[in-house]
Design an enzyme around this catalytic site. Structure first.
Site: not given
Ligand code: NAP
Length: 346
Positions: A141, A144-145
């Site tokens: 992701c 997300c990261d």
């Protein structure tokens, strides 16, 4: 909701999954006064919550954030009376009616109809050390990261829309982004492919795969071993005993965008048919019905082909309409049987 003398409270409709398919089903079922219960699952909101901008959902000419679309959908379903629970289904039994669902908190619930909208989760590549380093520099992701990789050189694995989206997002943070694709032709849609191919900070390595990830949980990802073959799919070639080129590269992050696997573990071994890839199998024709009457499918869990937010919303609405009709038919039969019994007593 009704009461069964054997099982206690019985829902009319339970919806497993709270992505766009589950939410759409919830809006339709709630508007039909079925008081649906939505079990949100381990990834509430589904894949759209991990997406940045959704540009191809009808009605949003400027695009809409994936998270916002989901929040709006949930609010819409709640407005009509859908209930939501943070719960994951571990097991399901279709041997008796009502159906029985066992939740991860040990609770058991019963329902007359079930809408399976449990979606799909990111696929892993199968590279050496990925188990150990997932979450420590390996990610599925980018939204997300990605921000953890400011100034890093990163790899994106895959050649579809997900990989292009990840690469475009990561290009904002990373020093360099290299897309590693196992063939020499992208699977991504033309518009996404063009954006990535024309981006100055995104490079491509064709006919190449990720064999091994270097690093540790303390140090994170430090590099990778890539293998290439001029005809593509080098891992297959390696397994067949052919020579492949191998190269070690230094990178600080690796992002997977290699597709998804359907979340149907809780249906394995039940009377609900799955296809060879684990997708929920629906009956022939334009229906969301499955091999078990009263179980309906919606969204990516039953769709190996289209997998779009808008098609998931569509099949979600279809599943709710199919469930409503099925419940109505059963109620009509039950009413007719009750009348016949009364008349027989007269
Ligand atoms: P996908 O279209 O199935 O693409 C997966 C990619 O990963 C393919 O290029 C595939 O290679 C590669 N791959 C699969 N397994 C691999 C492995 N073990 N090792 C290396 N490479 C591997 O999946 P997706 O990109 O997640 O897209 C799924 C659906 O969602 C599509 O319909 C897509 O249009 C949609 N989507 C849309 C958007 C958007 O419009 N913004 C964003 C994301 C996703 P091959 O090509 O060789 O098979």
């Amino acid at each position: 909701m009704s009461e069964d003398e054997r099982t206690g409270p019985v829902h009319d409709v339970v919806i497993v999954g709270s992505g766009v398919a589950g939410l759409s089903a919830a809006v339709y079922a709630a508007r039909a006064d079925l008081e649906p219960l939505v079990l949100e699952g381990p990834e509430p909101g589904g894949q759209l919550t991990l997406t940045t901008e959704v540009e191809n959902y009808l009605g949003f000419p400027e695009g809409i954030g994936g998270m916002e679309l989901i929040q709006r959908g949930k609010a819409q379903a709640e407005r009509f009376g859908a209930a939501f629970r943070h719960a994951t289904v571990e097991d399901a039994s279709f041997d008796d009616r009502p159906f029985e669902l066992s939740l991860s908190n040990g609770e058991t619930i019963h329902t007359r109809a079930l809408i399976v909208a449990s979606g799909a989760s990111a696929r892993w590549v199968g590279a050496e050390n990925e188990d150990e380093l997932m979450g420590y520099g390996v990610s599925t992701c980018a939204t997300c990261d990605g921000a953890f990789h400011r100034g890093d050189d990163v790899l994106v694995i895959g050649g579809g829309d997900s990989a292009m989206e990840e690469a475009l997002f990561l290009a904002k943070f990373a020093d360099s982004v290299t897309v590693v694709h196992r063939r020499d032709e992208l699977r991504a849609s033309e518009v996404m492919a063009r954006r990535a191919l024309e981006h100055d900070d995104i490079a491509f390595r064709w006919n190449t795969e990720l064999l091994e990830i270097h690093g540790s949980q303390d140090d994170g990802v430090t590099g990778a071993t890539l293998i290439s073959h001029p005809d593509g799919r080098p891992t297959e070639k390696l397994e067949a005993g052919e020579d492949v080129d191998s190269q070690a590269v230094e990178v600080g992050g690796i992002f997977y965008g290699v597709g998804h696997v359907p979340n149907t573990e809780y249906l394995e071994g039940t009377a609900v048919d799955l296809d060879s890839d684990g997708h929920l199998a629906t009956l022939e024709g334009m229906t969301t019905e499955t091999s078990v009457a009263g179980v309906f499918g919606a969204g990516d869990v039953m769709d190996p082909d289209y997998r779009q937010a808008i098609t998931s919303a569509s099949t979600g609405s279809m599943a709710a309409l199919d469930a409503e009709q099925w419940l109505d038919e059963r109620d009509a039969v039950a009413d007719a049987a009750a009348v016949a019994e009364l008349e027989a007593d007269d």
